[in-house]
Motif scaffolding. Structure first.
Motif, PDB file in Angstrom:
ATOM      1  N   GLY A 193       0.816  -1.210   0.000  1.00 17.35           N
ATOM      2  CA  GLY A 193       0.000   0.000   0.000  1.00 17.35           C
ATOM      3  C   GLY A 193       0.850   1.261   0.000  1.00 17.35           C
ATOM      4  N   LYS A 194       1.921   1.268   0.812  1.00 19.10           N
ATOM      5  CA  LYS A 194       2.815   2.432   0.857  1.00 19.10           C
ATOM      6  C   LYS A 194       3.510   2.632  -0.489  1.00 19.10           C
ATOM      7  CE  LYS A 194       3.772   2.151   5.787  1.00 19.10           C
ATOM      8  NZ  LYS A 194       4.764   1.826   6.813  1.00 19.10           N
ATOM      9  N   LYS A 195       3.964   1.543  -1.098  1.00 20.28           N
ATOM     10  CA  LYS A 195       4.627   1.650  -2.401  1.00 20.28           C
ATOM     11  C   LYS A 195       3.651   2.141  -3.463  1.00 20.28           C
ATOM     12  CE  LYS A 195       8.142  -1.872  -1.583  1.00 20.28           C
ATOM     13  NZ  LYS A 195       8.647  -3.187  -1.955  1.00 20.28           N
ATOM     14  N   LEU A 196       2.449   1.620  -3.444  1.00 19.10           N
ATOM     15  CA  LEU A 196       1.431   2.024  -4.414  1.00 19.10           C
ATOM     16  C   LEU A 196       1.090   3.500  -4.254  1.00 19.10           C
ATOM     17  CD1 LEU A 196      -0.502   1.247  -6.668  1.00 19.10           C
ATOM     18  CD2 LEU A 196      -2.128   0.505  -4.936  1.00 19.10           C
ATOM     19  N   ALA A 197       0.975   3.951  -3.029  1.00 19.17           N
ATOM     20  CA  ALA A 197       0.681   5.370  -2.785  1.00 19.17           C
ATOM     21  C   ALA A 197       1.797   6.249  -3.350  1.00 19.17           C
ATOM     22  CB  ALA A 197       0.507   5.621  -1.286  1.00 19.17           C
ATOM     23  N   GLY A 198       3.033   5.825  -3.199  1.00 18.67           N
ATOM     24  CA  GLY A 198       4.161   6.578  -3.751  1.00 18.67           C
ATOM     25  C   GLY A 198       4.114   6.638  -5.268  1.00 18.67           C
ATOM     26  N   HIS A 199       3.813   5.513  -5.901  1.00 18.32           N
ATOM     27  CA  HIS A 199       3.703   5.488  -7.360  1.00 18.32           C
ATOM     28  C   HIS A 199       2.569   6.386  -7.831  1.00 18.32           C
ATOM     29  CE1 HIS A 199       6.759   2.502  -8.079  1.00 18.32           C
ATOM     30  NE2 HIS A 199       6.165   1.611  -7.300  1.00 18.32           N
ATOM     31  N   MET A 200       1.470   6.355  -7.113  1.00 14.53           N
ATOM     32  CA  MET A 200       0.316   7.180  -7.499  1.00 14.53           C
ATOM     33  C   MET A 200       0.643   8.670  -7.377  1.00 14.53           C
ATOM     34  SD  MET A 200      -2.834   4.936  -5.979  1.00 14.53           S
ATOM     35  CE  MET A 200      -4.105   6.001  -6.615  1.00 14.53           C
ATOM     36  N   GLU A 201       1.350   9.042  -6.326  1.00 12.91           N
ATOM     37  CA  GLU A 201       1.735  10.451  -6.150  1.00 12.91           C
ATOM     38  C   GLU A 201       2.646  10.906  -7.286  1.00 12.91           C
ATOM     39  OE1 GLU A 201       3.423  11.062  -2.279  1.00 12.91           O
ATOM     40  OE2 GLU A 201       1.565  10.462  -1.261  1.00 12.91           O
TER      41      GLU A 201
ATOM     42  N   ALA B 119       1.754  13.730 -10.155  1.00 15.31           N
ATOM     43  CA  ALA B 119       2.616  14.891 -10.391  1.00 15.31           C
ATOM     44  C   ALA B 119       3.011  14.974 -11.868  1.00 15.31           C
ATOM     45  CB  ALA B 119       3.859  14.811  -9.509  1.00 15.31           C
ATOM     46  N   GLN B 120       3.320  13.831 -12.478  1.00 15.71           N
ATOM     47  CA  GLN B 120       3.684  13.827 -13.895  1.00 15.71           C
ATOM     48  C   GLN B 120       2.495  14.225 -14.764  1.00 15.71           C
ATOM     49  OE1 GLN B 120       5.215   9.842 -14.300  1.00 15.71           O
ATOM     50  NE2 GLN B 120       7.315  10.484 -13.853  1.00 15.71           N
ATOM     51  N   LEU B 121       1.308  13.756 -14.446  1.00 14.59           N
ATOM     52  CA  LEU B 121       0.116  14.126 -15.211  1.00 14.59           C
ATOM     53  C   LEU B 121      -0.191  15.618 -15.075  1.00 14.59           C
ATOM     54  CD1 LEU B 121      -2.219  11.072 -14.579  1.00 14.59           C
ATOM     55  CD2 LEU B 121      -1.207  11.769 -16.757  1.00 14.59           C
ATOM     56  N   LYS B 122      -0.020  16.167 -13.871  1.00 14.68           N
ATOM     57  CA  LYS B 122      -0.233  17.597 -13.679  1.00 14.68           C
ATOM     58  C   LYS B 122       0.763  18.406 -14.493  1.00 14.68           C
ATOM     59  CE  LYS B 122      -2.425  17.605  -9.151  1.00 14.68           C
ATOM     60  NZ  LYS B 122      -2.307  17.956  -7.731  1.00 14.68           N
ATOM     61  N   ALA B 123       2.015  17.978 -14.503  1.00 13.61           N
ATOM     62  CA  ALA B 123       3.043  18.678 -15.280  1.00 13.61           C
ATOM     63  C   ALA B 123       2.713  18.620 -16.764  1.00 13.61           C
ATOM     64  CB  ALA B 123       4.418  18.070 -15.003  1.00 13.61           C
ATOM     65  N   LEU B 124       2.261  17.477 -17.228  1.00 13.35           N
ATOM     66  CA  LEU B 124       1.886  17.328 -18.632  1.00 13.35           C
ATOM     67  C   LEU B 124       0.690  18.207 -18.961  1.00 13.35           C
ATOM     68  CD1 LEU B 124       2.265  15.966 -21.369  1.00 13.35           C
ATOM     69  CD2 LEU B 124       0.837  14.090 -20.544  1.00 13.35           C
TER      70      LEU B 124
END
Length: 124
Positions: free
Chosen positions: A82-90, A94-99
């Motif tokens: 869950g912690k790893k998944l949350a990190g990937h999602m964040e 961030a990449q989608l917002k930048a795009l």
């Protein structure tokens, strides 16, 4: 062993060699064949050391045979995933917002307008 009231991983490994402690753990129906797994399940605050309260609460929680240890192990692994998944999602967010910002600012160029004109070969 050092009278600190705290147990490190190496101290736990040494303690588990003590037949008297193993007899007590067996009486609680705790199978402690793997010291590392036991240590990470008992070290609930992830400090790298186990205090007496973590040890006692952990043994209480894990008692009841392999089922208790297996369920605790699964719970531990689920929390890690869950912690790893949350990190990937964040990071993805961030990449989608930048795009999106990049596209909204008009800096994205239409490949059809920036492509060089096609070369026409002269026919002979």
């Amino acid at each position: 062993k050092d009278d600190s009231g705290l147990i490190t991983m190496s101290e736990l490994e040494n303690l588990l060699k003590n037949e008297m402690l193993n007899a007590h753990l067996r009486a609680l129906e705790l199978d402690v064949g793997d010291a590392w797994t036991l240590f990470r399940l008992l070290d609930t605050d992830r400090s790298g050391i186990i205090d007496i309260y973590e040890f006692l609460r952990g043994c209480e929680r894990l008692q009841g045979g392999a089922k208790g240890i297996d369920l605790a192990t699964i719970g531990f692994e689920i929390r890690n995933v869950g912690k790893k998944l949350a990190g990937h999602m964040e990071r993805s967010e961030a990449q989608l917002k930048a795009l999106a910002c990049h596209l909204a600012s008009g800096t994205a160029q239409d490949p059809a307008r920036t492509a060089p004109p096609p070369t026409v070969m002269a026919s002979a």
